[in-house]
Write a protein that holds these residues in place. Structure first.
Motif, PDB file in Angstrom:
ATOM      1  N   LEU A 240       0.939  -1.314   0.151  1.00 35.24           N
ATOM      2  CA  LEU A 240       0.031   0.349  -0.147  1.00 35.24           C
ATOM      3  C   LEU A 240       1.194   1.380  -0.201  1.00 35.24           C
ATOM      4  CD1 LEU A 240      -3.278   1.273   0.269  1.00 35.24           C
ATOM      5  CD2 LEU A 240      -3.156   1.359   3.151  1.00 35.24           C
ATOM      6  N   ALA A 241       2.585   1.368   0.781  1.00 36.62           N
ATOM      7  CA  ALA A 241       3.075   2.365   1.147  1.00 36.62           C
ATOM      8  C   ALA A 241       3.294   2.672  -0.531  1.00 36.62           C
ATOM      9  CB  ALA A 241       3.780   2.593   2.152  1.00 36.62           C
ATOM     10  N   ALA A 242       3.667   2.194  -1.518  1.00 33.07           N
ATOM     11  CA  ALA A 242       4.129   2.021  -2.433  1.00 33.07           C
ATOM     12  C   ALA A 242       3.336   3.118  -3.819  1.00 33.07           C
ATOM     13  CB  ALA A 242       3.722   0.697  -3.511  1.00 33.07           C
ATOM     14  N   THR A 243       2.138   3.038  -3.244  1.00 30.26           N
ATOM     15  CA  THR A 243       1.371   3.917  -4.166  1.00 30.26           C
ATOM     16  C   THR A 243       0.679   4.678  -3.512  1.00 30.26           C
ATOM     17  OG1 THR A 243      -0.478   2.401  -3.531  1.00 30.26           O
ATOM     18  CG2 THR A 243       0.376   1.759  -5.068  1.00 30.26           C
ATOM     19  N   LEU A 244       0.769   4.728  -1.706  1.00 35.30           N
ATOM     20  CA  LEU A 244      -0.183   6.253  -1.252  1.00 35.30           C
ATOM     21  C   LEU A 244       0.518   7.379  -0.906  1.00 35.30           C
ATOM     22  CD1 LEU A 244      -2.295   5.626   1.372  1.00 35.30           C
ATOM     23  CD2 LEU A 244      -1.571   5.851   2.378  1.00 35.30           C
TER      24      LEU A 244
END
Length: 191
Positions: free
Chosen positions: A66-70
């Motif tokens: 999730l962190a990769a796109t947030l």
């Protein structure tokens, strides 16, 4: 299992930029399979306006995914959001969505009861009266609220922000467009 208070870099459950709030959830779907979800809500109206969901074998892997796109996702929201500070317009949209959701939930319950062979005459009558009472009460209130706003506010309410029209394949944009179009039916004198 629902787990809250996770953190992703600068983001955490309740993080805000002054216009939006992030709600983070991680839940275990089955052994070795977790979903991490970041929901974006407007601070002024509290309505959900977007969200991203990713999966992983562990909560940490789902959050890492999730962190990769947030960052990019959160940055894509306009600041300030459309109709910022016009709470009555936003609350008309939010309240209509709630009414629509409740009516749809009644239909879904009826369909499940019918599919399972458990739709009794009592169920049918109870759910009919529930939907009727919900409709009568809320539609009357909604119609009066729409009549009480200015003509310019009604025009603005019926017009989605420009970015919605540019990307109607986005489900959040399509929901905004559909909600506004549906609300038009409740304007008594749409001149």
């Amino acid at each position: 299992m629902l787990i809250t208070k996770w953190e992703i870099g600068k983001y955490h459950d309740g993080w805000s930029d002054g216009f939006h709030r992030i709600v983070l959830h991680v839940r275990e779907v089955q052994a070795n399979f977790h979903f991490a979800r970041a929901t974006v809500e407007r601070l002024d109206s509290g309505e959900q306006i977007g969200g991203v969901q990713k999966s992983g074998a562990t909560p940490e892997q789902a959050l890492h995914s999730l962190a990769a796109t947030l960052d990019d996702y959160v940055a894509s929201f306009p600041r300030p959001p459309a109709e910022w500070g016009r709470l009555e317009l936003r609350s008309l949209l939010v309240d209509y969505r709630k009414i629509s959701y409740e009516l749809t939930s009644i239909l879904v319950k009826l369909q499940k009861l019918r599919e399972n062979g458990h739709l009794s005459e009592s169920n049918l009558h109870d759910l009919y009266w529930k939907s009727r009472n919900l409709s009568v009460k809320n539609i009357s209130t909604l119609t009066h609220r729409l009549a009480a706003i200015s003509e310019q506010d009604r025009i603005d309410l019926m017009t989605s922000p420009d970015d919605v029209y540019r990307n109607l394949t986005n489900p959040w944009n399509l929901d905004d467009y559909d909600t506004r179009a549906s609300l038009f039916e409740f304007i008594v004198s749409p001149l």
